[in-house]
Write a protein that holds these residues in place. Structure first.
Motif, PDB file in Angstrom:
ATOM      1  N   MET A  36      33.126 -42.052  22.450  1.00 31.00           N
ATOM      2  CA  MET A  36      32.937 -40.856  23.754  1.00 31.00           C
ATOM      3  C   MET A  36      33.567 -40.955  24.571  1.00 31.00           C
ATOM      4  SD  MET A  36      30.825 -38.004  25.209  1.00 31.00           S
ATOM      5  CE  MET A  36      30.256 -38.649  27.138  1.00 31.00           C
ATOM      6  N   THR A  37      34.433 -40.646  25.269  1.00 25.89           N
ATOM      7  CA  THR A  37      35.689 -40.654  25.715  1.00 25.89           C
ATOM      8  C   THR A  37      35.137 -40.476  27.470  1.00 25.89           C
ATOM      9  OG1 THR A  37      37.797 -40.648  25.056  1.00 25.89           O
ATOM     10  CG2 THR A  37      37.629 -40.918  27.004  1.00 25.89           C
ATOM     11  N   THR A  38      35.117 -42.089  28.214  1.00 28.80           N
ATOM     12  CA  THR A  38      34.114 -41.934  29.769  1.00 28.80           C
ATOM     13  C   THR A  38      35.187 -41.599  30.681  1.00 28.80           C
ATOM     14  OG1 THR A  38      35.214 -44.094  29.941  1.00 28.80           O
ATOM     15  CG2 THR A  38      33.046 -43.905  28.557  1.00 28.80           C
ATOM     16  N   PRO A  39      35.146 -41.232  31.438  1.00 33.69           N
ATOM     17  CA  PRO A  39      35.956 -40.747  32.711  1.00 33.69           C
ATOM     18  C   PRO A  39      37.017 -41.559  33.191  1.00 33.69           C
ATOM     19  CG  PRO A  39      33.616 -39.856  33.045  1.00 33.69           C
ATOM     20  CD  PRO A  39      33.590 -40.819  31.979  1.00 33.69           C
ATOM     21  N   TYR A  40      36.001 -43.133  32.973  1.00 33.47           N
ATOM     22  CA  TYR A  40      37.296 -44.637  33.906  1.00 33.47           C
ATOM     23  C   TYR A  40      38.445 -44.558  32.261  1.00 33.47           C
ATOM     24  CZ  TYR A  40      38.875 -48.873  33.933  1.00 33.47           C
ATOM     25  OH  TYR A  40      39.041 -50.592  34.418  1.00 33.47           O
ATOM     26  N   GLU A  41      37.944 -44.291  30.690  1.00 31.82           N
ATOM     27  CA  GLU A  41      39.411 -44.642  30.245  1.00 31.82           C
ATOM     28  C   GLU A  41      40.028 -43.339  30.314  1.00 31.82           C
ATOM     29  OE1 GLU A  41      36.022 -46.521  26.725  1.00 31.82           O
ATOM     30  OE2 GLU A  41      36.194 -44.065  27.201  1.00 31.82           O
ATOM     31  N   ARG A  42      39.589 -41.925  30.281  1.00 31.00           N
ATOM     32  CA  ARG A  42      40.599 -40.763  30.800  1.00 31.00           C
ATOM     33  C   ARG A  42      41.555 -40.900  31.336  1.00 31.00           C
ATOM     34  NH1 ARG A  42      36.717 -37.872  30.906  1.00 31.00           N
ATOM     35  NH2 ARG A  42      36.386 -37.191  28.602  1.00 31.00           N
ATOM     36  N   THR A  43      40.679 -41.333  32.561  1.00 26.85           N
ATOM     37  CA  THR A  43      41.596 -41.626  34.319  1.00 26.85           C
ATOM     38  C   THR A  43      42.815 -42.925  33.681  1.00 26.85           C
ATOM     39  OG1 THR A  43      39.974 -41.099  35.865  1.00 26.85           O
ATOM     40  CG2 THR A  43      41.840 -42.192  36.547  1.00 26.85           C
ATOM     41  N   ARG A  44      42.063 -44.316  33.521  1.00 23.21           N
ATOM     42  CA  ARG A  44      43.592 -45.160  33.131  1.00 23.21           C
ATOM     43  C   ARG A  44      43.674 -44.618  31.795  1.00 23.21           C
ATOM     44  NH1 ARG A  44      40.466 -49.697  30.318  1.00 23.21           N
ATOM     45  NH2 ARG A  44      40.931 -48.207  28.060  1.00 23.21           N
ATOM     46  N   ALA A  45      44.220 -44.228  30.721  1.00 24.71           N
ATOM     47  CA  ALA A  45      45.081 -43.739  30.304  1.00 24.71           C
ATOM     48  C   ALA A  45      46.232 -43.186  30.868  1.00 24.71           C
ATOM     49  CB  ALA A  45      44.413 -42.672  29.039  1.00 24.71           C
ATOM     50  N   LEU A  46      45.807 -41.696  31.908  1.00 22.67           N
ATOM     51  CA  LEU A  46      46.809 -41.031  32.484  1.00 22.67           C
ATOM     52  C   LEU A  46      46.915 -41.992  33.095  1.00 22.67           C
ATOM     53  CD1 LEU A  46      44.259 -38.488  33.541  1.00 22.67           C
ATOM     54  CD2 LEU A  46      46.840 -38.040  31.686  1.00 22.67           C
ATOM     55  N   TRP A 104      47.728 -39.401  44.253  1.00 22.74           N
ATOM     56  CA  TRP A 104      47.450 -38.501  44.220  1.00 22.74           C
ATOM     57  C   TRP A 104      45.981 -37.277  43.805  1.00 22.74           C
ATOM     58  CZ3 TRP A 104      48.081 -33.601  45.575  1.00 22.74           C
ATOM     59  CH2 TRP A 104      49.443 -33.371  44.949  1.00 22.74           C
ATOM     60  N   HIS A 105      46.587 -36.845  42.779  1.00 22.58           N
ATOM     61  CA  HIS A 105      46.621 -35.502  41.805  1.00 22.58           C
ATOM     62  C   HIS A 105      45.054 -36.440  40.883  1.00 22.58           C
ATOM     63  CE1 HIS A 105      51.087 -34.900  41.295  1.00 22.58           C
ATOM     64  NE2 HIS A 105      50.178 -33.400  41.791  1.00 22.58           N
ATOM     65  N   MET A 106      45.052 -37.591  40.849  1.00 20.74           N
ATOM     66  CA  MET A 106      43.812 -37.998  40.141  1.00 20.74           C
ATOM     67  C   MET A 106      42.610 -38.294  40.865  1.00 20.74           C
ATOM     68  SD  MET A 106      44.930 -38.357  36.744  1.00 20.74           S
ATOM     69  CE  MET A 106      42.986 -38.828  36.078  1.00 20.74           C
ATOM     70  N   HIS A 107      42.423 -38.682  42.043  1.00 21.49           N
ATOM     71  CA  HIS A 107      41.880 -38.359  43.544  1.00 21.49           C
ATOM     72  C   HIS A 107      41.106 -37.331  43.085  1.00 21.49           C
ATOM     73  CE1 HIS A 107      42.035 -42.306  45.417  1.00 21.49           C
ATOM     74  NE2 HIS A 107      43.511 -42.815  44.823  1.00 21.49           N
ATOM     75  N   LYS A 108      41.956 -36.103  43.410  1.00 20.01           N
ATOM     76  CA  LYS A 108      41.651 -34.880  43.368  1.00 20.01           C
ATOM     77  C   LYS A 108      41.347 -34.247  41.790  1.00 20.01           C
ATOM     78  CE  LYS A 108      43.068 -33.059  47.668  1.00 20.01           C
ATOM     79  NZ  LYS A 108      42.662 -33.031  48.185  1.00 20.01           N
ATOM     80  N   LEU A 109      41.288 -34.257  41.108  1.00 22.12           N
ATOM     81  CA  LEU A 109      40.582 -34.469  40.081  1.00 22.12           C
ATOM     82  C   LEU A 109      39.276 -35.138  40.092  1.00 22.12           C
ATOM     83  CD1 LEU A 109      43.688 -34.919  37.094  1.00 22.12           C
ATOM     84  CD2 LEU A 109      41.919 -32.904  37.904  1.00 22.12           C
ATOM     85  N   SER A 138      37.445 -41.826  39.927  1.00 24.84           N
ATOM     86  CA  SER A 138      38.287 -42.511  41.159  1.00 24.84           C
ATOM     87  C   SER A 138      40.114 -43.743  40.316  1.00 24.84           C
ATOM     88  CB  SER A 138      38.065 -42.852  41.981  1.00 24.84           C
ATOM     89  OG  SER A 138      38.882 -43.335  42.811  1.00 24.84           O
ATOM     90  N   PRO A 139      41.280 -43.236  40.294  1.00 20.85           N
ATOM     91  CA  PRO A 139      42.187 -44.215  40.522  1.00 20.85           C
ATOM     92  C   PRO A 139      41.930 -45.421  41.074  1.00 20.85           C
ATOM     93  CG  PRO A 139      42.578 -42.009  41.330  1.00 20.85           C
ATOM     94  CD  PRO A 139      41.582 -41.583  41.088  1.00 20.85           C
ATOM     95  N   ASP A 140      40.843 -45.638  41.971  1.00 21.59           N
ATOM     96  CA  ASP A 140      41.182 -46.921  42.652  1.00 21.59           C
ATOM     97  C   ASP A 140      39.856 -47.841  42.044  1.00 21.59           C
ATOM     98  OD1 ASP A 140      42.329 -46.299  44.826  1.00 21.59           O
ATOM     99  OD2 ASP A 140      40.743 -44.828  46.188  1.00 21.59           O
ATOM    100  N   SER A 141      39.714 -46.693  41.189  1.00 18.55           N
ATOM    101  CA  SER A 141      37.786 -48.615  39.978  1.00 18.55           C
ATOM    102  C   SER A 141      38.850 -48.399  39.228  1.00 18.55           C
ATOM    103  CB  SER A 141      37.290 -47.195  39.567  1.00 18.55           C
ATOM    104  OG  SER A 141      37.368 -46.456  38.433  1.00 18.55           O
ATOM    105  N   ILE A 142      40.896 -48.320  39.162  1.00 18.10           N
ATOM    106  CA  ILE A 142      41.225 -48.323  37.692  1.00 18.10           C
ATOM    107  C   ILE A 142      41.835 -50.359  37.598  1.00 18.10           C
ATOM    108  CG2 ILE A 142      42.868 -48.496  35.774  1.00 18.10           C
ATOM    109  CD1 ILE A 142      40.430 -46.134  36.073  1.00 18.10           C
ATOM    110  N   SER A 143      41.125 -51.438  36.895  1.00 14.55           N
ATOM    111  CA  SER A 143      41.683 -52.257  37.792  1.00 14.55           C
ATOM    112  C   SER A 143      43.059 -53.143  37.042  1.00 14.55           C
ATOM    113  CB  SER A 143      40.811 -53.621  37.391  1.00 14.55           C
ATOM    114  OG  SER A 143      40.463 -53.684  36.080  1.00 14.55           O
ATOM    115  N   GLU A 144      43.934 -53.644  37.111  1.00 15.61           N
ATOM    116  CA  GLU A 144      45.361 -54.352  36.427  1.00 15.61           C
ATOM    117  C   GLU A 144      44.722 -54.739  35.492  1.00 15.61           C
ATOM    118  OE1 GLU A 144      48.251 -52.906  37.101  1.00 15.61           O
ATOM    119  OE2 GLU A 144      47.368 -52.097  38.361  1.00 15.61           O
ATOM    120  N   ASP A 145      43.976 -55.161  34.911  1.00 11.40           N
ATOM    121  CA  ASP A 145      43.264 -56.730  33.713  1.00 11.40           C
ATOM    122  C   ASP A 145      42.801 -55.481  32.997  1.00 11.40           C
ATOM    123  OD1 ASP A 145      42.681 -57.144  36.385  1.00 11.40           O
ATOM    124  OD2 ASP A 145      41.324 -57.972  34.610  1.00 11.40           O
ATOM    125  N   SER A 146      42.768 -53.789  33.025  1.00 13.70           N
ATOM    126  CA  SER A 146      41.634 -53.686  31.741  1.00 13.70           C
ATOM    127  C   SER A 146      42.409 -53.130  30.537  1.00 13.70           C
ATOM    128  CB  SER A 146      41.292 -52.444  32.260  1.00 13.70           C
ATOM    129  OG  SER A 146      39.827 -52.636  33.484  1.00 13.70           O
TER     130      SER A 146
END
Length: 72
Positions: A1-11, A49-54, A64-72
């Motif tokens: 199952m895809t997590t919210p983190y993975e979904r946001t990171r993919a976008l 900013w769209h991701m923040h709203k979502l 939150s897009p802020d939780s996505i790290s560059e090395d993931s």
């Protein structure tokens, strides 16, 4: 199952990839038709900013897009 983190990171990473495809310096061999297609797709692709709203409205589905790290 895809997590919210993975979904946001993919976008976020797909948006970054579409922007990179537009670079002649980074991808000199890429045909102009593909470069134009990437530009057209990126124009309407969600920005951070769209991701923040979502995340505000449906946190169970997007992180939150802020939780996505560059090395993931």
């Amino acid at each position: 199952m895809t997590t919210p983190y993975e979904r946001t990171r993919a976008l976020l990473y797909t948006r970054e990839f579409l922007e990179e495809l537009q670079s002649i310096q980074k991808w000199p061999q890429l045909p102009d038709t593909l470069r134009r297609r990437a530009k057209a797709l990126a124009r309407h692709y969600p920005e951070p900013w769209h991701m923040h709203k979502l995340h505000e409205h449906i946190p169970a589905f997007y992180d939150s897009p802020d939780s996505i790290s560059e090395d993931s």
